[in-house]
Design an enzyme around this catalytic site. Sequence first.
Site, mmCIF file in Angstrom:
data_model
loop_
_atom_site.group_PDB
_atom_site.id
_atom_site.type_symbol
_atom_site.label_atom_id
_atom_site.label_comp_id
_atom_site.label_asym_id
_atom_site.label_seq_id
_atom_site.Cartn_x
_atom_site.Cartn_y
_atom_site.Cartn_z
ATOM 1 C CG HIS A 146 0.647 -10.852 27.851
ATOM 2 N ND1 HIS A 146 2.330 -10.899 27.926
ATOM 3 C CD2 HIS A 146 0.843 -10.467 26.742
ATOM 4 C CE1 HIS A 146 3.085 -10.829 27.588
ATOM 5 N NE2 HIS A 146 2.556 -10.854 26.147
HETATM 6 O O1 RIB Z 1 1.957 -6.759 27.923
HETATM 7 C C1 RIB Z 1 0.939 -7.086 27.316
HETATM 8 C C2 RIB Z 1 -0.239 -6.639 27.436
HETATM 9 O O2 RIB Z 1 -0.694 -5.232 27.146
HETATM 10 C C3 RIB Z 1 -1.606 -7.337 28.033
HETATM 11 O O3 RIB Z 1 -2.607 -6.974 28.662
HETATM 12 C C4 RIB Z 1 -2.688 -6.757 26.243
HETATM 13 O O4 RIB Z 1 -3.245 -7.043 26.086
HETATM 14 C C5 RIB Z 1 -1.105 -5.331 26.240
HETATM 15 O O5 RIB Z 1 -2.660 -4.811 26.893
#
Ligand code: RIB
Length: 342
Positions: free
Chosen positions: A271
């Site tokens: 992500h």
């Molecule tokens: O949903 C994914 C996000 O939530 C990313 O930033 C992961 O590190 C968590 O913080």
Amino acid sequence: MYRYILELRHLLRSLLLLSVMTATGAQAAEKIDLIIDTDPGADDVVALLLALASPDELSVRALTTVAGNVRLDKTSRNARLAREWAGREEVPVYAGAPKPMMRTPIYAENIHGKEGLSGVTVYEPKKGLEQGNAIDYLIDTLMSARPHSITIAILGPQTNLALALIQEPGIVQGINEVVIMGGAHFNGGNITPVAEFNLFADPHAAEVVVKSGVKLTYLPLDVTHKILTSEARLKQIAALNNNASKRVGEILNEYVKGDMEHYGIPGGPVHDASVIAYLLKPELFSGRPVNVVIDSREGPTFGQTIVDWYDTLKAPKNAFWVESGDAQGFFDLLTERLARLK
Ligand code: RIB
Ligand code: CA
């Protein structure tokens, strides 16, 4: 159509830089003056390595940490570890909010492990935190910055920036753009059927940020779930055979297990690194300006991002919503930058 908007933005940015360069005879393109707000977190660490390996494009002023995936003391230690692994210990780390603005804290130890970084051995890094907290750092820096000169990448809950905006609304003068990993529209959430973790962890903060009127770009699950690891992509990283690639491989092999099992997919998302890739190569991504509303009401839609993708309500566009990305282009960029590290 909207890919062209993004490419047009990139072209305009390049033309602007070119005009600045010719006018000033400057050699290098203008770097992005960047603060990274983060809750490391496996994918945060990959994002930090990618950013800190890209000094020609990104002038990382500081890392600011927030509670999210794990408690603040651990996200702050993990940010310092990423800084050490990137060989960039001159970049200061400021610890920020230990809990969300209003809701009860939640964490994601089930995904990131008790220490927030499964797959590798964590330890106390040599260099410590800076004195002072991240909210004061954001206020001091943004109030004294050139107008609209600083980009903020937010890789976790938006608590730090929200608290800074509440304390000193005038900081918007220093902000060029806020690029956020968070939210979900087309294919539902990852922490509830409709909400993504960062928004769910502090929707009130996200509301403060969107209402501030700053230039916002969201990289939601819509795009991060299209940029997935694979055996081949992990092999191309491993083939670098340096410490950074070894660590990233160990971190990702552990991190993606949860998503692969949950969604029944052959690879997992990275992500937060998509935010940094977007800053480095926006042409890899596409999206469109939208109106987004954050739902902070208690109940089944708590933390949901309601995106008017088809402009049904003709409401003001308050964010650029990135919906797609070039997965192989992302991994090629990540591999190329990790090769620069030790
Ligand atoms: O949903 C994914 C996000 O939530 C990313 O930033 C992961 O590190 C968590 O913080
Ligand atoms: Ca994160």
